[in-house]
Write a protein that holds these residues in place. Structure first.
Motif, PDB file in Angstrom:
ATOM      1  N   LEU A  33       0.838  -1.204   0.000  1.00 54.93           N
ATOM      2  CA  LEU A  33       0.000   0.000   0.000  1.00 54.93           C
ATOM      3  C   LEU A  33       0.871   1.252   0.000  1.00 54.93           C
ATOM      4  N   GLY A  34       1.949   1.219   0.766  1.00 51.22           N
ATOM      5  CA  GLY A  34       2.884   2.342   0.788  1.00 51.22           C
ATOM      6  C   GLY A  34       3.556   2.538  -0.561  1.00 51.22           C
ATOM      7  N   LEU A  35       3.923   1.434  -1.220  1.00 48.37           N
ATOM      8  CA  LEU A  35       4.532   1.536  -2.553  1.00 48.37           C
ATOM      9  C   LEU A  35       3.527   2.073  -3.570  1.00 48.37           C
ATOM     10  N   LEU A  40       1.891   7.037  -6.665  1.00 48.29           N
ATOM     11  CA  LEU A  40       0.958   8.123  -6.952  1.00 48.29           C
ATOM     12  C   LEU A  40       1.587   9.484  -6.678  1.00 48.29           C
ATOM     13  N   MET A  41       2.474   9.519  -5.695  1.00 46.08           N
ATOM     14  CA  MET A  41       3.132  10.777  -5.327  1.00 46.08           C
ATOM     15  C   MET A  41       4.398  11.022  -6.140  1.00 46.08           C
ATOM     16  N   ASP A  47      13.372   6.265  -2.186  1.00 44.80           N
ATOM     17  CA  ASP A  47      12.343   7.126  -1.591  1.00 44.80           C
ATOM     18  C   ASP A  47      11.027   6.366  -1.425  1.00 44.80           C
ATOM     19  N   ALA A  48      10.667   5.588  -2.428  1.00 43.86           N
ATOM     20  CA  ALA A  48       9.429   4.802  -2.360  1.00 43.86           C
ATOM     21  C   ALA A  48       9.537   3.732  -1.276  1.00 43.86           C
ATOM     22  N   THR A  74      -3.671  11.832   4.315  1.00 44.68           N
ATOM     23  CA  THR A  74      -2.962  13.072   4.615  1.00 44.68           C
ATOM     24  C   THR A  74      -1.792  13.286   3.660  1.00 44.68           C
ATOM     25  N   ASP A  75      -0.989  12.241   3.474  1.00 44.66           N
ATOM     26  CA  ASP A  75       0.198  12.360   2.622  1.00 44.66           C
ATOM     27  C   ASP A  75      -0.166  12.557   1.155  1.00 44.66           C
ATOM     28  N   LEU A  76      -1.172  11.831   0.694  1.00 46.76           N
ATOM     29  CA  LEU A  76      -1.587  11.990  -0.705  1.00 46.76           C
ATOM     30  C   LEU A  76      -2.166  13.387  -0.942  1.00 46.76           C
TER      31      LEU A  76
END
Length: 108
Positions: A33-35, A40-41, A47-48, A74-76
């Motif tokens: 999910l983080g990847l 998307l970012m 970094d990913a 929040t991050d997205l």
């Protein structure tokens, strides 16, 4: 040892194994999910991977998935790629299946 004691130890071992498997699948899902969110970012490479580790660690803040979902929302949003809770949870469910398959392949 009696048969009852043997069965009790077998049930305890199975429970421990199942809980460990559940933990591994959940952690792998959070990494995936983080990847996904990192892509998307626009994050790639180290970094990913670092962001994915942050997402995995976010899961230890509160019981359940709300802490991970909140972090991602929040991050997205901060990256100009807002995603609603439904979209994140949908991706989370999809990646949970993928994580389970990956873990089960490693176990064999």
């Amino acid at each position: 040892m009696t048969t009852f004691d043997d069965r009790e130890k077998a049930f305890e071992a199975k429970y421990e194994h199942d809980e460990e498997l559940k933990f591994k699948v959940n952690s792998r899902r959070n990494k995936l999910l983080g990847l996904w969110a990192a892509s998307l970012m626009g994050k790639t490479g180290a970094d990913a991977e670092a962001y994915a580790k942050d997402v995995v660690m976010a899961d230890f803040e509160k019981p359940g998935d709300s802490d991970v979902v909140h972090k991602l929302m929040t991050d997205l949003a901060a990256a100009g790629k807002p995603a609603d809770e439904h979209a994140i949870r949908k991706e989370s469910h999809r990646l949970a299946d993928e994580a389970r398959q990956q873990i089960m392949t490693e176990v064999r």
